[in-house]
Design a protein around this motif. Structure first.
Motif, PDB file in Angstrom:
ATOM      1  N   LEU A 188     -29.959 -51.512 -22.448  1.00 52.90           N
ATOM      2  CA  LEU A 188     -30.866 -51.776 -21.325  1.00 52.90           C
ATOM      3  C   LEU A 188     -30.374 -52.948 -20.488  1.00 52.90           C
ATOM      4  N   ASP A 189     -29.846 -53.961 -21.143  1.00 51.95           N
ATOM      5  CA  ASP A 189     -29.292 -55.100 -20.410  1.00 51.95           C
ATOM      6  C   ASP A 189     -28.097 -54.659 -19.556  1.00 51.95           C
ATOM      7  N   ALA A 190     -27.248 -53.814 -20.114  1.00 53.78           N
ATOM      8  CA  ALA A 190     -26.087 -53.323 -19.358  1.00 53.78           C
ATOM      9  C   ALA A 190     -26.525 -52.499 -18.145  1.00 53.78           C
ATOM     10  N   MET A 191     -27.584 -51.735 -18.296  1.00 55.30           N
ATOM     11  CA  MET A 191     -28.016 -50.824 -17.226  1.00 55.30           C
ATOM     12  C   MET A 191     -28.950 -51.479 -16.209  1.00 55.30           C
ATOM     13  N   LEU A 192     -29.772 -52.427 -16.661  1.00 58.28           N
ATOM     14  CA  LEU A 192     -30.777 -53.007 -15.772  1.00 58.28           C
ATOM     15  C   LEU A 192     -30.613 -54.510 -15.553  1.00 58.28           C
ATOM     16  N   GLY A 193     -29.675 -55.103 -16.239  1.00 54.33           N
ATOM     17  CA  GLY A 193     -29.487 -56.551 -16.155  1.00 54.33           C
ATOM     18  C   GLY A 193     -29.031 -57.002 -14.777  1.00 54.33           C
ATOM     19  N   GLU A 194     -28.985 -58.296 -14.629  1.00 53.18           N
ATOM     20  CA  GLU A 194     -28.587 -58.898 -13.357  1.00 53.18           C
ATOM     21  C   GLU A 194     -27.237 -58.351 -12.904  1.00 53.18           C
ATOM     22  N   GLY A 195     -27.186 -57.940 -11.660  1.00 53.27           N
ATOM     23  CA  GLY A 195     -25.948 -57.421 -11.093  1.00 53.27           C
ATOM     24  C   GLY A 195     -25.735 -55.928 -11.300  1.00 53.27           C
ATOM     25  N   SER A 196     -26.634 -55.269 -12.033  1.00 53.34           N
ATOM     26  CA  SER A 196     -26.452 -53.838 -12.288  1.00 53.34           C
ATOM     27  C   SER A 196     -26.744 -53.001 -11.050  1.00 53.34           C
ATOM     28  N   GLY A 197     -27.657 -53.502 -10.201  1.00 51.18           N
ATOM     29  CA  GLY A 197     -28.037 -52.757  -9.010  1.00 51.18           C
ATOM     30  C   GLY A 197     -29.069 -51.673  -9.256  1.00 51.18           C
ATOM     31  N   HIS A 198     -29.484 -51.505 -10.493  1.00 47.05           N
ATOM     32  CA  HIS A 198     -30.477 -50.478 -10.821  1.00 47.05           C
ATOM     33  C   HIS A 198     -31.854 -51.105 -10.962  1.00 47.05           C
ATOM     34  N   GLU A 199     -32.852 -50.398 -10.448  1.00 49.68           N
ATOM     35  CA  GLU A 199     -34.236 -50.847 -10.573  1.00 49.68           C
ATOM     36  C   GLU A 199     -35.037 -49.954 -11.502  1.00 49.68           C
ATOM     37  N   GLN A 200     -34.496 -48.792 -11.788  1.00 51.60           N
ATOM     38  CA  GLN A 200     -35.185 -47.860 -12.686  1.00 51.60           C
ATOM     39  C   GLN A 200     -34.145 -47.134 -13.525  1.00 51.60           C
ATOM     40  N   LEU A 201     -34.619 -46.492 -14.584  1.00 52.42           N
ATOM     41  CA  LEU A 201     -33.717 -45.890 -15.551  1.00 52.42           C
ATOM     42  C   LEU A 201     -34.489 -44.874 -16.376  1.00 52.42           C
ATOM     43  N   ILE A 202     -33.831 -43.793 -16.725  1.00 56.33           N
ATOM     44  CA  ILE A 202     -34.393 -42.821 -17.656  1.00 56.33           C
ATOM     45  C   ILE A 202     -33.595 -42.951 -18.944  1.00 56.33           C
ATOM     46  N   VAL A 203     -34.293 -43.115 -20.063  1.00 49.98           N
ATOM     47  CA  VAL A 203     -33.623 -43.277 -21.351  1.00 49.98           C
ATOM     48  C   VAL A 203     -33.908 -42.060 -22.226  1.00 49.98           C
ATOM     49  N   LEU A 204     -32.838 -41.494 -22.756  1.00 44.21           N
ATOM     50  CA  LEU A 204     -32.926 -40.373 -23.688  1.00 44.21           C
ATOM     51  C   LEU A 204     -32.177 -40.753 -24.958  1.00 44.21           C
ATOM     52  N   GLU A 205     -32.491 -40.082 -26.035  1.00 40.22           N
ATOM     53  CA  GLU A 205     -31.713 -40.250 -27.256  1.00 40.22           C
ATOM     54  C   GLU A 205     -30.900 -38.986 -27.475  1.00 40.22           C
ATOM     55  N   GLU A 206     -29.902 -39.080 -28.327  1.00 36.28           N
ATOM     56  CA  GLU A 206     -28.943 -37.995 -28.513  1.00 36.28           C
ATOM     57  C   GLU A 206     -29.557 -36.698 -29.033  1.00 36.28           C
ATOM     58  N   ASP A 207     -30.770 -36.745 -29.549  1.00 36.88           N
ATOM     59  CA  ASP A 207     -31.374 -35.528 -30.091  1.00 36.88           C
ATOM     60  C   ASP A 207     -32.397 -34.900 -29.143  1.00 36.88           C
ATOM     61  N   LEU A 208     -32.390 -35.312 -27.877  1.00 39.37           N
ATOM     62  CA  LEU A 208     -33.346 -34.769 -26.907  1.00 39.37           C
ATOM     63  C   LEU A 208     -32.647 -33.835 -25.935  1.00 39.37           C
ATOM     64  N   GLU A 209     -33.230 -32.678 -25.735  1.00 40.26           N
ATOM     65  CA  GLU A 209     -32.769 -31.764 -24.707  1.00 40.26           C
ATOM     66  C   GLU A 209     -33.823 -31.752 -23.608  1.00 40.26           C
ATOM     67  N   ILE A 210     -33.396 -31.524 -22.388  1.00 40.48           N
ATOM     68  CA  ILE A 210     -34.342 -31.548 -21.269  1.00 40.48           C
ATOM     69  C   ILE A 210     -34.638 -30.135 -20.787  1.00 40.48           C
ATOM     70  N   SER A 211     -35.773 -30.009 -20.096  1.00 40.06           N
ATOM     71  CA  SER A 211     -36.178 -28.715 -19.543  1.00 40.06           C
ATOM     72  C   SER A 211     -35.608 -28.562 -18.135  1.00 40.06           C
ATOM     73  N   PRO A 212     -35.610 -27.333 -17.610  1.00 41.95           N
ATOM     74  CA  PRO A 212     -35.066 -27.095 -16.268  1.00 41.95           C
ATOM     75  C   PRO A 212     -35.757 -27.899 -15.168  1.00 41.95           C
ATOM     76  N   ASP A 213     -37.024 -28.257 -15.340  1.00 33.81           N
ATOM     77  CA  ASP A 213     -37.737 -28.989 -14.289  1.00 33.81           C
ATOM     78  C   ASP A 213     -37.692 -30.513 -14.489  1.00 33.81           C
ATOM     79  N   PHE A 214     -36.878 -30.993 -15.389  1.00 34.34           N
ATOM     80  CA  PHE A 214     -36.780 -32.418 -15.709  1.00 34.34           C
ATOM     81  C   PHE A 214     -36.492 -33.281 -14.483  1.00 34.34           C
ATOM     82  N   TYR A 215     -35.592 -32.844 -13.638  1.00 31.56           N
ATOM     83  CA  TYR A 215     -35.176 -33.638 -12.481  1.00 31.56           C
ATOM     84  C   TYR A 215     -36.085 -33.470 -11.265  1.00 31.56           C
ATOM     85  N   ALA A 216     -37.077 -32.602 -11.352  1.00 33.88           N
ATOM     86  CA  ALA A 216     -37.949 -32.332 -10.202  1.00 33.88           C
ATOM     87  C   ALA A 216     -38.879 -33.488  -9.915  1.00 33.88           C
TER      88      ALA A 216
END
Length: 138
Positions: A110-138
């Motif tokens: 989280l520090d690498a992705m959202l820390g100072e200088g990352s430029g990101h204000e939001q983030l979606i976190v998944l774990e390796e055992d999660l699959e997403i549905s077709p409407d996930f990005y909608a």
């Protein structure tokens, strides 16, 4: 021209970039399925860049992530190395230590992705055992 469903580059300036972070360790089969699911349903890689954060040094997991990096489907591969106090020579940790190690990995990623200088204000976190549905990005 863009492929069906893709957003033209000019329109991306108005669309926020929302990176996805996949936390992984050593569950190769699950990781492959999660990555395939994320990439299969993602229409716009520039809007949803994917980073994987690997805990440990499992060579097969690293190989798969490096392959995806070289194909351009993965934006980055982070490598977390747990401190000795959260490691085990046998590969097995008591439950409490396992949760502490997982928490430390999340903090690192989280520090690498959202820390100072990352430029990101939001983030979606998944774990390796999660699959997403077709409407996930909608």
């Amino acid at each position: 021209a863009t492929a069906a469903g893709e957003v033209p580059d000019k329109a991306l300036d108005a669309i926020p970039v929302i990176p996805l972070l996949i936390i992984c360790h050593a569950r190769l089969v699950y990781l492959r399925r999660a990555l395939e699911s994320v990439f299969r349903h993602r229409k716009n890689p520039k809007q949803f860049p994917v980073t994987a954060s690997q805990d440990g040094d499992n060579k097969e997991v690293a190989r798969i992530l490096q392959e995806e990096l070289s194909k351009g489907r993965l934006a980055a591969h982070l490598c977390y190395r747990a401190p000795l106090a959260l490691s085990s020579a046998s590969g097995s940790l008591p439950v409490r230590k396992s949760f502490q190690r997982l928490t430390a990995h999340y903090l690192f990623a989280l520090d690498a992705m959202l820390g100072e200088g990352s430029g990101h204000e939001q983030l979606i976190v998944l774990e390796e055992d999660l699959e997403i549905s077709p409407d996930f990005y909608a």
